[in-house]
Design an enzyme around this catalytic site. Sequence first.
Site, mmCIF file in Angstrom:
data_model
loop_
_atom_site.group_PDB
_atom_site.id
_atom_site.type_symbol
_atom_site.label_atom_id
_atom_site.label_comp_id
_atom_site.label_asym_id
_atom_site.label_seq_id
_atom_site.Cartn_x
_atom_site.Cartn_y
_atom_site.Cartn_z
ATOM 1 N N ASP A 14 7.599 -27.111 40.186
ATOM 2 C CA ASP A 14 7.783 -27.916 41.234
ATOM 3 C C ASP A 14 9.043 -28.415 41.603
ATOM 4 O O ASP A 14 9.569 -28.148 42.509
ATOM 5 C CB ASP A 14 6.775 -29.358 41.117
ATOM 6 N N ARG A 93 8.145 -43.341 33.962
ATOM 7 C CA ARG A 93 8.584 -43.006 35.056
ATOM 8 C C ARG A 93 9.497 -44.342 35.778
ATOM 9 O O ARG A 93 10.638 -43.843 36.217
ATOM 10 C CB ARG A 93 7.260 -42.943 36.124
ATOM 11 N N ASP A 122 2.706 -40.743 40.119
ATOM 12 C CA ASP A 122 4.157 -40.638 39.842
ATOM 13 C C ASP A 122 4.927 -40.835 40.944
ATOM 14 O O ASP A 122 6.197 -41.590 40.971
ATOM 15 C CB ASP A 122 4.445 -39.328 39.102
ATOM 16 N N SER A 174 -1.383 -28.361 34.210
ATOM 17 C CA SER A 174 -0.321 -29.132 34.443
ATOM 18 C C SER A 174 0.129 -29.892 33.237
ATOM 19 O O SER A 174 -0.816 -30.742 33.058
ATOM 20 C CB SER A 174 -0.481 -29.998 35.873
HETATM 21 N N1 ARG Z 1 -2.485 -39.300 35.101
HETATM 22 C C1 ARG Z 1 -1.307 -39.510 34.386
HETATM 23 C C2 ARG Z 1 -0.791 -40.758 35.054
HETATM 24 O O1 ARG Z 1 -1.028 -40.986 36.075
HETATM 25 C C3 ARG Z 1 -0.477 -38.470 34.075
HETATM 26 C C4 ARG Z 1 0.112 -37.794 35.422
HETATM 27 C C5 ARG Z 1 0.776 -36.662 35.187
HETATM 28 N N2 ARG Z 1 0.089 -35.527 34.615
HETATM 29 C C6 ARG Z 1 0.144 -34.133 34.427
HETATM 30 N N3 ARG Z 1 -0.448 -33.498 33.877
HETATM 31 N N4 ARG Z 1 1.303 -33.570 35.018
HETATM 32 O O2 ARG Z 1 -0.275 -41.466 34.299
#
Ligand code: ARG
Length: 390
Positions: A14, A93, A122, A174
Amino acid sequence: MKKKLVLAYSGGLDTSCCLKWLKDRGFEVVCFSADLGSEFSPAELMKKVAKFKGVKLYIKDLKKEFANEYILPALKAGALYQGKYLLNTALGRPLIAKHLVEVANKEGASFVSHGCTAKGNDQVRIEVGVKSLNSKLKIVAPLREWELTSRETEIAYAKKHKIPITVTKKKIYSIDQNIWGVSIEAGILEDLNNEPTEDAFVLTQSLSKAPSKPQYITIEFKKGKPIKLNNKALDLVALIGKLNKIGGKHCIGRTDLIEDRVVGIKSREIYEAPAAWILHTAHKELESLVLDKETLYFKELVALKYSQLVYQGLWFSALKESLDNFVEGTQKKVSGKITLKLCKGNIIIAKRNSSFSLYKKELATYGEGDKFDRNCAQGFINIWSQPFIG
Ligand code: ARG
């Protein structure tokens, strides 16, 4: 003059596409990579960015700050989202947002950007973080605007523009990794009847390969902070690293969760967080020994709210700060040692020890030396039951 923009860059598909896309839209792009213990080494990142002429790259090793300022408060709070997620991605984050803002301020950039999707949490966490810290910065979110609406179209775009990407077998999922754990989603996992294949996992070996001989470990805490593993003093980053190795060998800390995202959809994510589960279990166990019951009851409510605030991107909120102050106040006596037995995915409590222990054997015993005044029990029950008698 070109508009200056700082991109939170991970080196993945990405953000690699974002870099090209933003340059093509006339931005002078500065990349910023936060090293929280991700899958890409600084050398790999430098090589990837070097393909783009004139793009500056900041790499900050934030593992210490992540451990002490983000992971530790969440550990003390007992933050667990929807019973299964120790917030490995979510906790990183706000820290990324903080440093993104710092780099933008240093560079005199008026734009920041990220590679988060339009339906994820995120984007919310990073953008709320950025807005909380510098509301003047303008945010560009390519994934909410561009025409590359699937991973396949992104890969095709990367190939067309000779953008270096690492397409490995793992990439059918991912993956987001840092020292606190790994989040795994997409691909076959979107069908709720599919179990993850073993190659989805990064930190843990399979249950069938995990040794059937248990391993004992002892963790020592001081005021809620884990400070020693098996009597050896370690800083938090090293301690987490060691526990990920040990726990990973025993297949500790895999969870599979249908979770409620901020944007209102349910999604499925697989997590593996060996060190996080070991520390969370040990810390909670020690608290149950040294905290009085009213504090414990109340702390459970706080833990629930805390996890929701972190999950929903409200790290830099007044409520989160106040809850931290409450939690810190509860940790004064959370010192002592917990011994755990790890075996085949299980974390079993073996020993508990603290000079602040509120456990009194002479009150609890059913054997000799009982000091509990049994004559008081009936009177106590008479008064306790009074409000419920019609
Ligand atoms: N679902 C998790 C969250 O919102 C992880 C998000 C990112 N996951 C990923 N496989 N890239 O905190």
